[in-house]
Structure formats: C-alpha cells, structure tokens
Design an enzyme around this catalytic site. Structure first.
Site: not given
Ligand code: URA
Length: 210
Positions: A201, A204
């Site tokens: 992510d 994150d």
């Molecule tokens: N958003 C993200 O942050 N990571 C992904 O792999 C897909 C969407």
C-alpha cells in the site's frame, strides 16, 4: 505524446523502484526515493511541453533562448498517495498550479465516490498532470480524470509509479486521449486489488500508517 503507455526504463528509475519495492525499506527511505523518482518521471511526462524563445543577454552576446510557453501547468494529486509524487514534482516545477481530488470506494457499489475536489481555474488552457502512485483497477483514476474533464481540462496526462495491466486497460477504454507515464507495468492485480509484485500500500508505506 503519441503512446498511450510509456514505461520509463531508465536505470536510475529502475534502481530506485527496486529499493522501494523491498518490504524492508524504511518509511523515510521510501518517501525520499518517491520524491527522487517523481522528478525523473516528471522529466518524461513533460518532455513535449511547448517552448518559445525569449531574448536575453549572456555575458557574451544576445540570444533567443528557450523558455516554457503558455499557461502554468496543473498538477492534480489524487489523495492521499498522490501527495508523495506531488511534493517531488513541485520541487522541479515550483510554479505549477495544484489541485486535489479525493475519492473513496463505496463498499456496496464498489464505485468511487468523490469527497473532495479543489482545482485551479482555466483548466482548459493548461497541461494537467494527474498523479497517483498506483494505477491498480483504474476505477478511481478514471473517475478522477472524469472530474478533470468535467472541470474543462482537455490536455491531461496521468503519472504513476506502478501500473497493473487491468488499470491500463480501464484507462485506455475510458480515456484513450490521456497518456500514462509509469516506472513499471507489473504482472497483475491480486484478489484484494493489490498490484503484484507491486510494493504494497503506497499510502501506508509513505506515511507509515501500518
Ligand atoms: N493501491 C496501493 O497502494 N497499492 C496497490 O497495490 C494497489 C492500490
């Protein structure tokens, strides 16, 4: 730009991206690398900007020297992860105007819903670059570009760090006129909509929220 998808294969971009993908890379390093890579990607996405000339005097003689033409460009960050790309690009193009688009996914319809939109005026006269590190399903990216077009933008580009084939196809179907620049086209999406191999992510990882 004639290509719908441009993958920036420059060794510096690829090297930095590899460090970002590594799950053991710290938040601080991830953020710094995103800043650096955003500038290298911005170099590519702005390659065909129009230039004109201005008469200047060097210490030796007069010359007609190239300068950017037209209205200031607009960078649009798709919240929240877009801000990681935005910060670096603004260092390179400090006079750019900035917009923000916030979208969340309705858990019942699975469709993106707008919760925030603040855009500079006169979008129709400017190059508009939408930035979001991850082009995954493409649903929120396509919706963000819908908003930009509704607001009058006509010359739009999309800049991301990683793209999934599904997201590229979705964007091509919805917005064939919007060229995409990315550092890598990965293999696929997993069942949770994450890009594989990806980097997790992006929000994150850049903000340390997990
Ligand atoms: N958003 C993200 O942050 N990571 C992904 O792999 C897909 C969407």
């Amino acid at each position: 730009m004639s290509e719908h998808l441009t993958v920036v294969t420059h060794p510096l971009v690829q090297h930095k991206l590899t460090i970002m993908r590594d799950k053991d890379t710290s938040t601080a390093s991830f953020r710094q690398l995103l800043r650096e890579i955003s500038q290298l990607l911005a170099y590519e996405v702005t390659r065909e900007m129009e230039v004109t000339t201005r008469r200047i005097e060097t210490p030796l003689c007069e010359m007609d020297a190239p300068v950017l033409a037209g209205r200031k460009m607009v960078l649009v960050s798709i919240l929240r992860a877009g801000n990681g790309l935005l910060d670096g690009i603004l260092e390179l193009i400090p006079s750019a105007r900035v917009g923000f688009v916030g979208l969340y996914r309705d858990e019942e319809t699975l469709q993106p819903v707008q919760y925030y939109c603040k855009l500079p005026p006169d979008l129709g006269d400017r190059l508009v670059i939408a930035v979001d590190p991850m082009l995954a399903t493409g649903n929120s990216s396509a919706a963000a570009v819908d908003l930009l077009k509704e607001a009058g933008a006509r010359n739009i580009r999309f800049l991301c760090l990683l793209a999934a084939p599904e997201g590229v196809a979705r964007m091509k179907a919805a917005h064939p006129d919007v060229p995409i620049v990315t550092a890598a086209l990965d293999e696929r999406l997993n069942e949770k909509g994450y890009i594989v191999p990806g980097l997790g992510d992006a929000g994150d990882r850049m903000f340390g929220t997990r």
